[in-house]
Design a protein around this motif. Structure first.
Motif, PDB file in Angstrom:
ATOM      1  N   PHE A   1       0.819  -1.213   0.000  1.00 59.26           N
ATOM      2  CA  PHE A   1       0.000   0.000   0.000  1.00 59.26           C
ATOM      3  C   PHE A   1       0.855   1.266   0.000  1.00 59.26           C
ATOM      4  CE2 PHE A   1      -3.956  -1.995   2.217  1.00 59.26           C
ATOM      5  CZ  PHE A   1      -4.045  -2.879   1.148  1.00 59.26           C
ATOM      6  N   VAL A   2       2.161   1.131   0.227  1.00 57.66           N
ATOM      7  CA  VAL A   2       3.018   2.311   0.350  1.00 57.66           C
ATOM      8  C   VAL A   2       2.990   3.079  -0.967  1.00 57.66           C
ATOM      9  CG1 VAL A   2       5.361   3.141   0.727  1.00 57.66           C
ATOM     10  CG2 VAL A   2       4.489   1.199   2.049  1.00 57.66           C
ATOM     11  N   GLY A   3       2.748   4.382  -0.860  1.00 57.76           N
ATOM     12  CA  GLY A   3       2.678   5.231  -2.050  1.00 57.76           C
ATOM     13  C   GLY A   3       1.290   5.355  -2.634  1.00 57.76           C
ATOM     14  N   GLN A   4       0.319   4.538  -2.192  1.00 52.14           N
ATOM     15  CA  GLN A   4      -1.037   4.604  -2.730  1.00 52.14           C
ATOM     16  C   GLN A   4      -1.785   5.819  -2.163  1.00 52.14           C
ATOM     17  OE1 GLN A   4      -2.343   2.596  -5.026  1.00 52.14           O
ATOM     18  NE2 GLN A   4      -0.502   1.328  -5.187  1.00 52.14           N
ATOM     19  N   ASP A   5      -2.695   6.349  -2.962  1.00 51.11           N
ATOM     20  CA  ASP A   5      -3.483   7.523  -2.570  1.00 51.11           C
ATOM     21  C   ASP A   5      -4.863   7.067  -2.102  1.00 51.11           C
ATOM     22  OD1 ASP A   5      -4.641   9.942  -2.169  1.00 51.11           O
ATOM     23  OD2 ASP A   5      -4.657  10.565  -4.268  1.00 51.11           O
ATOM     24  N   TYR A   6      -5.181   7.323  -0.839  1.00 55.61           N
ATOM     25  CA  TYR A   6      -6.460   6.930  -0.270  1.00 55.61           C
ATOM     26  C   TYR A   6      -7.255   8.151   0.197  1.00 55.61           C
ATOM     27  CZ  TYR A   6      -4.498   2.226  -0.230  1.00 55.61           C
ATOM     28  OH  TYR A   6      -3.957   1.027  -0.607  1.00 55.61           O
ATOM     29  N   SER A   7      -6.975   9.290  -0.384  1.00 53.69           N
ATOM     30  CA  SER A   7      -7.674  10.493   0.043  1.00 53.69           C
ATOM     31  C   SER A   7      -9.158  10.444  -0.292  1.00 53.69           C
ATOM     32  CB  SER A   7      -7.029  11.720  -0.617  1.00 53.69           C
ATOM     33  OG  SER A   7      -7.096  11.610  -2.041  1.00 53.69           O
ATOM     34  N   PHE A   8      -9.552   9.612  -1.253  1.00 53.32           N
ATOM     35  CA  PHE A   8     -10.972   9.527  -1.626  1.00 53.32           C
ATOM     36  C   PHE A   8     -11.779   8.635  -0.691  1.00 53.32           C
ATOM     37  CE2 PHE A   8      -8.742   6.071  -3.655  1.00 53.32           C
ATOM     38  CZ  PHE A   8      -9.597   4.984  -3.503  1.00 53.32           C
ATOM     39  N   ARG A   9     -11.093   7.920   0.183  1.00 53.02           N
ATOM     40  CA  ARG A   9     -11.790   6.979   1.064  1.00 53.02           C
ATOM     41  C   ARG A   9     -12.524   7.736   2.190  1.00 53.02           C
ATOM     42  NH1 ARG A   9     -13.101   1.774  -0.214  1.00 53.02           N
ATOM     43  NH2 ARG A   9     -11.287   0.501  -0.743  1.00 53.02           N
ATOM     44  N   ASP A  10     -13.748   7.277   2.477  1.00 47.70           N
ATOM     45  CA  ASP A  10     -14.547   7.926   3.523  1.00 47.70           C
ATOM     46  C   ASP A  10     -13.877   7.797   4.890  1.00 47.70           C
ATOM     47  OD1 ASP A  10     -16.372   8.605   1.628  1.00 47.70           O
ATOM     48  OD2 ASP A  10     -17.744   6.938   2.042  1.00 47.70           O
ATOM     49  N   TYR A  11     -13.225   6.629   5.140  1.00 49.70           N
ATOM     50  CA  TYR A  11     -12.638   6.454   6.461  1.00 49.70           C
ATOM     51  C   TYR A  11     -11.480   7.432   6.684  1.00 49.70           C
ATOM     52  CZ  TYR A  11      -9.228   3.487   3.931  1.00 49.70           C
ATOM     53  OH  TYR A  11      -8.296   2.999   3.066  1.00 49.70           O
ATOM     54  N   PHE A  12     -10.816   7.878   5.622  1.00 46.43           N
ATOM     55  CA  PHE A  12      -9.744   8.874   5.780  1.00 46.43           C
ATOM     56  C   PHE A  12     -10.336  10.243   6.082  1.00 46.43           C
ATOM     57  CE2 PHE A  12      -7.385  12.273   3.602  1.00 46.43           C
ATOM     58  CZ  PHE A  12      -6.242  12.311   4.413  1.00 46.43           C
ATOM     59  N   ARG A  13     -11.293  10.656   5.255  1.00 45.80           N
ATOM     60  CA  ARG A  13     -11.856  11.999   5.443  1.00 45.80           C
ATOM     61  C   ARG A  13     -12.559  12.122   6.798  1.00 45.80           C
ATOM     62  NH1 ARG A  13     -13.306  11.236  -0.194  1.00 45.80           N
ATOM     63  NH2 ARG A  13     -15.421  10.673   0.431  1.00 45.80           N
ATOM     64  N   ALA A  14     -13.300  11.060   7.187  1.00 47.35           N
ATOM     65  CA  ALA A  14     -14.019  11.130   8.460  1.00 47.35           C
ATOM     66  C   ALA A  14     -13.057  11.163   9.639  1.00 47.35           C
ATOM     67  CB  ALA A  14     -14.974   9.937   8.585  1.00 47.35           C
ATOM     68  N   ALA A  15     -11.959  10.385   9.574  1.00 49.22           N
ATOM     69  CA  ALA A  15     -11.000  10.378  10.670  1.00 49.22           C
ATOM     70  C   ALA A  15     -10.293  11.726  10.784  1.00 49.22           C
ATOM     71  CB  ALA A  15      -9.981   9.261  10.462  1.00 49.22           C
ATOM     72  N   MET A  16     -10.021  12.368   9.647  1.00 51.99           N
ATOM     73  CA  MET A  16      -9.346  13.668   9.703  1.00 51.99           C
ATOM     74  C   MET A  16     -10.230  14.736  10.335  1.00 51.99           C
ATOM     75  SD  MET A  16      -6.210  13.570   8.572  1.00 51.99           S
ATOM     76  CE  MET A  16      -5.866  15.279   8.147  1.00 51.99           C
ATOM     77  N   THR A  17     -11.546  14.584  10.180  1.00 48.26           N
ATOM     78  CA  THR A  17     -12.457  15.604  10.724  1.00 48.26           C
ATOM     79  C   THR A  17     -13.032  15.214  12.086  1.00 48.26           C
ATOM     80  OG1 THR A  17     -14.298  14.620   9.500  1.00 48.26           O
ATOM     81  CG2 THR A  17     -13.083  16.405   8.443  1.00 48.26           C
ATOM     82  N   SER A  18     -13.292  13.906  12.295  1.00 47.88           N
ATOM     83  CA  SER A  18     -13.973  13.474  13.512  1.00 47.88           C
ATOM     84  C   SER A  18     -13.086  12.697  14.461  1.00 47.88           C
ATOM     85  CB  SER A  18     -15.190  12.606  13.150  1.00 47.88           C
ATOM     86  OG  SER A  18     -16.069  13.318  12.322  1.00 47.88           O
ATOM     87  N   GLY A  19     -11.900  12.307  14.048  1.00 47.89           N
ATOM     88  CA  GLY A  19     -10.992  11.590  14.935  1.00 47.89           C
ATOM     89  C   GLY A  19     -10.955  10.102  14.666  1.00 47.89           C
ATOM     90  N   THR A  20     -12.109   9.458  14.508  1.00 50.45           N
ATOM     91  CA  THR A  20     -12.164   8.022  14.223  1.00 50.45           C
ATOM     92  C   THR A  20     -13.238   7.777  13.165  1.00 50.45           C
ATOM     93  OG1 THR A  20     -13.795   7.641  15.988  1.00 50.45           O
ATOM     94  CG2 THR A  20     -11.459   7.382  16.567  1.00 50.45           C
TER      95      THR A  20
END
Length: 562
Positions: A135-154
């Protein structure tokens, strides 16, 4: 000789036949009512016990799931406070030491994979760093779990892996320093072992989200589909899974309750029979001959009934066997057809390769004939030779696209000419549009416009969208398809519109859900795969909200090549 007293004795001490019949009928009805009540009570108690047992088993399985979730949540939370993890995110560099630590933690906690994302969604460390599908180098910015964790913590999300294409649960936790969230730790958990353990039981176990979509099941084929209706003879128990918006539904057969009720009723019936037998023992000697005849009649009736039941069972078994043979024949025919299509694809690619040399020879001979005839030759012959040259060029172009489309995708994302990809896709779908008399409106595409993609898979997405638009034109009086391109600084949007019947709201909601299709014989995977390919390219595929009286509009977004 009988005495005078005996001659005046009543001819029979038994009741008259009519009264005897009424008495026996009343006793039989009373026995049937009693047995019915016994059966109902026994079945009710058995169902209560079965329901309690099923609920206990469901709660145990739900607690097991909650234990897995709690452990993996703790892993994500602990790693989020790890100094090496925070330091790696602060340096914004790929950390081999952190990857090795994640590998050790993954092995100890039995998670599937653990990876670390920076604040832009790029994986800088992963437990599978030394594997081919790292997974190293892969872009996961479109994933909901990334965006939600950045804003809500988990965050918690159950989805298909973009690299592994395997379903699993993603647990994410933000990593913070003094300035705020600087990245996200993600733990992926797959439940193959849990589902395999469920499958070993005769009970059916499913886990659904709040929308009723099956996420886990003792039958993996039910994943990502709506919760099936419970069968009429089955008992279903649903319990919540703590720590997630999930429900665990366990379904068991009600046959054990029926068996228990039948055994209980049979025991009571046997007791009643024995009691009746004891009461009638006193008159057995006097009515022995009558009972013998009744027994013989009963034996014949039982024998006939047994023969009839066995005949019916054999007939049902023969019917089931014939149905199984028909299903086997259908499956074999489908397999043969699939093999034929695979062989046909290989043959088409081989023919396209082999036909190039004689085709080139024909073109050279025709061009040589034109040169020999010159300007003063027969116009009809010159026209025919020119037609041959044009047709051979056309065939060469088609065979070239067939060979390109048939080759295996490399999986490498590079700079691809969008105009060439659109041209190849239109060529591969041209025959269907021509047969359906469907005009195509194509806006000019800059030949120098390039996008980040992989040629074969980009053509696969475009061919799928074109075929869907062409199939939607059935029965339209004046069909048309429009393909346009909008190029921005960072992204390029390909818009494909048609004037078919469009999408109804229910269909639009499940458009990108696996196995959801309205086509007869369709699998419901084309658009799902197309969207996953677009997202692997760093783009997306979406449909405009349906508008009554208008056709469908799909928009494919791709990254513009630098």
């Amino acid at each position: 000789m009988p005495s005078d007293a005996d001659s005046h004795r009543p001819s029979s001490r038994r009741l008259p036949p009519r009264r005897r019949f009424v008495l026996r009928l009343g006793l039989c009805l009373a026995a049937l009512v009693l047995l019915g009540a016994v059966f109902a009570a026994a079945r009710g108690q058995a169902l209560v016990r079965l329901g309690a047992q099923t609920e206990a088993a469901a709660r145990i399985r739900a607690l097991a799931l909650d234990s897995i979730l709690a452990k993996q949540r703790a892993v994500a939370a602990i790693l989020a406070d790890d100094r090496e993890v925070i330091a790696a995110l602060g340096a914004r560099e790929t950390g081999a030491a952190v990857s090795r630590k994640l590998e050790r933690v993954q092995a100890e906690t039995q998670s599937t994979v653990i990876y670390l994302l920076d604040d832009q969604g790029r994986a800088i460390s992963a437990s599978n760093f030394d594997e081919p599908g790292s997974f190293v180098g892969q872009d996961y910015s479109f994933r909901d779990y990334f965006r939600a964790a950045m804003t809500s913590g988990t965050a918690l999300q159950f989805a298909l892996g973009t690299v592994s294409n395997r379903p699993g649960l993603y647990l994410s936790h933000d990593v913070r320093d003094g300035s705020g969230a600087i990245g996200v730790v993600v733990v992926k958990v797959e439940f193959d072992a849990v589902e395999a353990a469920w499958a070993a039981s005769r009970d059916r176990t499913r886990v659904t989200d709040m929308g009723g979509t099956v996420l886990l099941s003792s039958r993996p084929s039910e994943r990502f589909a709506p919760m099936p209706a419970s069968q009429g003879d089955h008992l279903s128990v649903a319990v919540p899974v703590e720590g997630a918006d999930w429900r665990l539904v366990q379904e068991v057969s009600g046959a054990p309750a029926l068996e228990t009720a039948a055994l209980t009723t049979g025991g009571v019936g046997l007791a009643l029979g024995l009691g009746a037998l004891g009461i009638g023992q006193a008159s057995r000697a006097r009515r022995r001959a009558e009972r013998r005849q009744a027994a013989e009649r009963q034996y014949r009736d039982d024998l006939e009934r047994a023969v009839a039941e066995r005949t019916e069972a054999l007939s049902a078994e023969m019917h089931e066997r014939r149905a199984a043979e028909r299903r086997l024949a259908e499956l074999q025919a489908d397999l043969v057809q699939a093999n034929k299509l695979a062989a046909l694809g290989q043959t088409a690619a081989g023919v396209a390769h082999e036909v190039n040399q004689p085709l080139a020879t024909i073109r050279v001979l025709a061009e040589t004939g034109l040169d020999v005839l010159g300007d003063e030759g027969d116009p009809e012959v010159s026209g025919n030779l020119a037609t041959i040259v044009r047709m051979t060029s056309r065939i060469a172009q088609i065979t070239t696209e067939l060979r390109n489309f048939a080759r295996k995708a490399t999986g490498e994302i590079t700079q691809v000419s969008l105009a060439e990809a659109v041209k190849a896709s239109l060529l591969l779908t041209e025959s269907r549009r021509r047969s359906g008399d469907i005009p195509l409106e194509l806006a000019p595409i800059d030949p120098g416009l390039r996008v980040m993609a992989e040629t074969v898979r980009l053509e696969q997405v475009l061919v799928n969208l074109l075929q869907n638009a062409e199939e939607a034109q059935g029965g339209q009086p004046r069909p048309w398809i429009r393909l346009g391109v909008e190029a921005g600084d960072d992204a390029v949007t390909v818009t494909l519109a048609d004037n078919g019947p469009g999408l109804d709201p229910a269909q639009a909601e499940r458009l990108f859900t696996p196995f959801a299709t309205t086509k007869p014989g369709g699998l419901g995977l084309g658009l799902v795969i197309a969207r996953e390919i677009a997202r692997e390219f760093g783009g997306d595929l979406r449909a405009d909200p349906p508008v009554p009286g208008q056709g469908a509009v799909f928009r494919l977004t791709l990254r513009r090549a630098p």
